[in-house]
Design a protein around this motif. Structure first.
Motif: not given
Ligand code: CA
Ligand code: ZL4
Ligand code: ZN
Length: 370
Positions: A168-170, A172, A191-193
């Motif tokens: 997940d590179i959104d 958020h 996830s990156f956030h």
């Molecule tokens: Ca993310």
């Protein structure tokens, strides 16, 4: 690069709604992307799929039946931007609007259609730019997300694949998806956030890495404002490489939220769309069956630029920086190009803080066993 069999799922009904007159989430951005992809002549290179909306039964696999019943009941009578008084919907972020049930069902239906193509081996990569609604929870809408198409697609993939990797590179944290699979070792969520100072949704600290059999299978990469291409890509490649080595997934789901790109209305990263797309290119190099989904992205022309570039990345095509003629972009010079340059801005991530994040995340992945 070997050319992949690519399917492109497009549900026109998913992009024809408005959450409210002034809501930053503009489903129309998917139509903008669609037109650019078409005008760059990419359609003949993929299988174009018109998915069916998810059935009530499919929606209830990922949501509390009463929540789905409520969405269906209120959907035809809700007025644009009004009627947001139900506790399942969080007021300003998730207003009730006319067609909210059909909107949600068509997004989920498209992501399930992607999973089915993958399960049957008909495609190597399936795209649903309307998907990626990573905040929706079993019993509640959250952060502009009403139904969790990602969890629905992952459940479908799990019928045919032992282990599924979710990346997940959104901008958020992918909290909803993380929560669905927090206690299983069959799904790794990565996830990156943007993290800290109460940035929405507030979860996604490194140390929250799963429970029970899912311990060390939820990976979080917290970042600060102003991160640039070099730092982001460095973390992305190293962490994904380690995660792939440890987890050995059989399928991959990518959430490509474009609010992590520079210039976003709700974001403050300094990632270019080339940098964003190079993360996808890197993920595709593992040659796993892959579902590619949209997500956030609030400077709508930049979202269309980013997802158009990424469609080309999937197809292994190089695109001309000059945008083709289309009905959304004007003729101003800044409106006529595909690539989004970085800006001069302060960067709260130092190379030292980036290395520290990599080290801490690596410590968790060193414990992940299959
Ligand atoms: Ca993310
Ligand atoms: C808006 O202008 O941080 C909603 C939301 C509606 C229109 C007019 C109403 C004005 C920014 C955001 C009042 C808005 C007040 N309108 C919103 C704690 C908050 C409570 C709600 O990319 N207010 C909540 C959610 C985040 C909060 C981000 C990202 C989704 C995704 C995947 C979801 N919520 C504070 C904010 C506006 C609005 C302007 C807004 N909401 C910005 N950040 C949030 O990850 C799709
Ligand atoms: Zn987002």
């Amino acid at each position: 690069m070997t050319t992949k069999k690519v399917a492109y799922c497009f549900a026109p009904d998913a992009s024809s709604y408005q959450l409210s007159e002034t809501h930053p989430m503009v489903p129309e951005r998917v139509n903008m992307t669609h037109e650019l992809v078409q005008n760059y002549r990419m359609f003949p290179r993929m299988t174009i799929i018109k998915p069916h909306p998810a059935t009530e039964e499919q929606l209830k696999r990922v949501h509390l039946p009463g929540y789905i019943d409520y969405l269906k009941k209120v959907s035809p009578i809700a007025t644009l931007g009004l009627g947001d008084l139900y506790p399942c919907l969080q007021a300003d972020d998730c207003p009730m609007f006319t067609g909210v049930y059909d909107y949600s069902a068509s997004i989920v239906g498209a992501s399930i259609a992607c999973a089915n193509r993958i399960n049957h081996g008909r495609s190597n990569v399936c795209i649903n730019w309307a998907g990626g609604m990573h905040h929706a929870k079993r019993r509640v809408a959250s952060g502009f997300c009403y139904a969790n198409d990602i969890a629905a697609a992952i459940l479908e993939l799990l019928m045919c694949h032992r282990r599924v990797m979710y990346v997940d590179i959104d901008l958020h944290h992918g909290d909803g998806v993380e929560e669905y699979f927090y206690n299983t070792n069959r799904v790794m969520t990565l996830s990156f956030h943007r993290f800290g100072n109460n940035f929405f949704p507030g979860t996604g600290a490194i140390k929250n890495s799963g429970v029970g059999p899912g311990k060390d299978y939820a990976i979080n990469v917290p970042l600060q404002k102003g991160i640039d291409d070099d730092q982001y890509i460095y973390l992305f490649k190293n962490i994904l490489n380690k995660a792939m080595e440890r987890f050995q997934p059989e399928a991959l789901v990518m959430q490509m939220g474009a609010d992590s790109v520079v210039g976003d209305l709700l974001g403050d990263f300094n990632l270019t769309n080339k940098g964003h797309a190079s993360c996808l290119e890197n993920a595709l190099s593992y040659n796993l069956p892959t579902i590619v989904l949209g997500g956030g992205g609030y400077s709508v022309k930049n979202v269309a630029r980013t997802w158009t570039l990424e469609t080309a990345t999937i197809l292994g095509l190089e695109l001309d920086n000059q945008l083709p003629t289309n009905s959304y972009f004007g003729h101003l010079p800044e409106d006529s190009t595909l690539y989004i340059p970085p800006v001069k801005m302060s960067n709260s991530n130092t190379n030292k803080s980036i290395r520290k994040v990599l080290r801490k995340v690596t410590e968790i992945l060193d414990r992940t066993e299959i």
